[in-house]
Write an enzyme that holds these catalytic residues in place. Structure first.
Site, PDB file in Angstrom:
ATOM      1  N   GLU A 189       0.858  -1.178   0.000  1.00 62.59           N
ATOM      2  CA  GLU A 189       0.000   0.000   0.000  1.00 62.59           C
ATOM      3  C   GLU A 189       0.902   1.238   0.000  1.00 62.59           C
ATOM      4  OE1 GLU A 189      -3.094   1.967   3.282  1.00 62.59           O
ATOM      5  OE2 GLU A 189      -1.865   0.232   3.798  1.00 62.59           O
ATOM      6  N   ASP A 193      13.675  -2.756  14.105  1.00 62.59           N
ATOM      7  CA  ASP A 193      14.641  -1.877  13.436  1.00 62.59           C
ATOM      8  C   ASP A 193      14.114  -0.449  13.481  1.00 62.59           C
ATOM      9  OD1 ASP A 193      16.869  -1.027  12.047  1.00 62.59           O
ATOM     10  OD2 ASP A 193      16.279  -1.894  10.119  1.00 62.59           O
TER      11      ASP A 193
HETATM   12  P1  ADP Z   1      14.825   0.073   2.631  1.00 63.85           P
HETATM   13  O1  ADP Z   1      14.373  -1.307   3.005  1.00 63.85           O
HETATM   14  O2  ADP Z   1      15.549   0.083   1.326  1.00 63.85           O
HETATM   15  O3  ADP Z   1      15.599   0.762   3.745  1.00 63.85           O
HETATM   16  P2  ADP Z   1      12.354   1.472   3.350  1.00 63.85           P
HETATM   17  O4  ADP Z   1      11.324   0.436   3.557  1.00 63.85           O
HETATM   18  O5  ADP Z   1      12.972   2.047   4.588  1.00 63.85           O
HETATM   19  O6  ADP Z   1      13.503   0.957   2.351  1.00 63.85           O
HETATM   20  O7  ADP Z   1      11.720   2.613   2.477  1.00 63.85           O
HETATM   21  C1  ADP Z   1      12.479   3.728   2.012  1.00 63.85           C
HETATM   22  C2  ADP Z   1      11.669   5.029   2.148  1.00 63.85           C
HETATM   23  O8  ADP Z   1      10.476   4.949   1.378  1.00 63.85           O
HETATM   24  C3  ADP Z   1      11.201   5.267   3.579  1.00 63.85           C
HETATM   25  O9  ADP Z   1      12.084   6.067   4.297  1.00 63.85           O
HETATM   26  C4  ADP Z   1       9.854   5.930   3.407  1.00 63.85           C
HETATM   27  O10 ADP Z   1       9.988   7.331   3.378  1.00 63.85           O
HETATM   28  C5  ADP Z   1       9.355   5.466   2.081  1.00 63.85           C
HETATM   29  N1  ADP Z   1       8.315   4.405   2.217  1.00 63.85           N
HETATM   30  C6  ADP Z   1       8.496   3.147   2.686  1.00 63.85           C
HETATM   31  N2  ADP Z   1       7.355   2.432   2.621  1.00 63.85           N
HETATM   32  C7  ADP Z   1       6.422   3.270   2.099  1.00 63.85           C
HETATM   33  C8  ADP Z   1       5.032   3.112   1.761  1.00 63.85           C
HETATM   34  N3  ADP Z   1       4.389   1.957   1.938  1.00 63.85           N
HETATM   35  N4  ADP Z   1       4.391   4.174   1.231  1.00 63.85           N
HETATM   36  C9  ADP Z   1       5.054   5.345   1.031  1.00 63.85           C
HETATM   37  N5  ADP Z   1       6.345   5.549   1.305  1.00 63.85           N
HETATM   38  C10 ADP Z   1       7.035   4.533   1.845  1.00 63.85           C
END
Ligand code: ADP
Length: 297
Positions: A100, A201
């Site tokens: 989502e 985390d």
């Molecule tokens: P990674 O596993 O590469 O560290 P993240 O899951 O932390 O990646 O996601 C990177 C960035 O994307 C996050 O800091 C956040 O700002 C954004 N993000 C993550 N998940 C979502 C989501 N479901 N919807 C919108 N933005 C998201």
């Protein structure tokens, strides 16, 4: 801007989204959202719906499957908003996790985040660990169920990272003192934690606020453990602010030994950073081990 993404063959992902949601989906627009530390992130949209997609090498599909299961587990506590994991799959040399899309432009409400995290930590299991192994960053994180928190911390957290560090060439004093620490770990745990559902985390980069100002947590490394381990990590890279900790402790005070357990629990993440990024984290890990050994006396 999104040339590389345009080259990706979207059909398998579209089919998986269609199966998961029961509605047809055709990618009309794809834009790079940069990415976190580990994966590439892409926002894919058709005329009516958008999804947030994480991409990595096909061999990392199990990592995304465990992440999706972790998001489900966190959501099951019904305490704090978590992106819905839509589907995972692999095609064309890429593994993907479709989530989502939650725009996170809302005002931060640290008090609400503290309250909701405390509520999430009330969800408990019968032992420490989880039903799946997962990853912390891109490092494997073993989660075999164990009855004793001290043993879990020794074997599946600190001992695991120390062994990895040895294989990465960090031997010497880090290893000899690390072993001393592991041998006397129980003396540093002054309370008997219950197995609480943890994000695993929870640094500042893994929490945001949706447009309504509700806290959203993502990118977890889920397991059941001492809730103080989640709290410790919130303090590791800058802290979540006074209102957050006040709200959290209003809901359930911390044990007196938290100052020591904080260093002990964050040592796990610093060792992981050493294994992922090398360099200066060796000195930081060594300093933490020294301080912990001094506590034992
Ligand atoms: P990674 O596993 O590469 O560290 P993240 O899951 O932390 O990646 O996601 C990177 C960035 O994307 C996050 O800091 C956040 O700002 C954004 N993000 C993550 N998940 C979502 C989501 N479901 N919807 C919108 N933005 C998201």
């Amino acid at each position: 801007p999104a040339e590389n993404e345009a080259l990706m063959e979207w059909q398998p992902l579209e089919a998986a989204v269609e199966t998961a949601t029961g509605q047809p989906f055709r990618v009309r627009d794809s834009r790079s959202m940069g990415g976190g530390c580990i994966n590439r992130a892409i926002l894919v949209s058709d005329v009516s719906r958008s999804f947030f997609v994480k991409l990595n090498a096909a061999s990392l599909l199990p990592m995304f499957e465990a992440e999706a299961a972790g998001l489900d587990e966190l959501r099951s506590a019904d305490a704090i908003r978590v992106p819905d994991a839509v589907c995972t799959g692999a095609s064309d040399g890429n593994a993907w996790l479709v989530m989502e899309y939650i725009p996170m432009r809302g005002p931060a409400d640290a008090r609400l985040a503290g309250e909701q995290l405390a509520l999430m930590h009330r969800k408990q299991a019968d032992a420490f660990g989880w039903r799946l192994d997962n990853t912390i960053g891109s490092t494997p994180q073993p989660n075999d169920w164990m009855e004793e928190w001290g043993a879990f911390l020794r074997e599946q957290r600190l001992g695991f990272q120390l062994e990895l560090a040895a294989r990465n060439g960090y031997g010497g004093r880090l290893q000899s003192e690390g072993e001393k620490l592991l041998a006397s770990l129980d003396q540093l745990i002054d309370h008997a934690p219950v197995p609480s559902l943890l994000h695993g985390d929870l640094w500042g980069g893994n929490i945001g606020y949706d447009d309504g100002g509700n806290p959203v947590i993502f990118d977890p490394a889920v397991y059941y453990g001492d809730r103080e381990a989640d709290l410790a990590m919130t303090e590791l890279f800058g802290g979540f602010g006074r209102a957050f900790y006040d709200a959290y402790t209003d809901a359930g005070p911390l044990d007196r030994g938290y100052a020591v357990s904080k260093t002990l629990y964050n040592l796990y993440h610093i060792l992981n950073h050493l294994n992922l990024f090398g360099g200066g984290y060796a000195g930081q890990a060594q300093g933490m081990i020294d301080r912990l050994l001094a506590e034992i006396g």
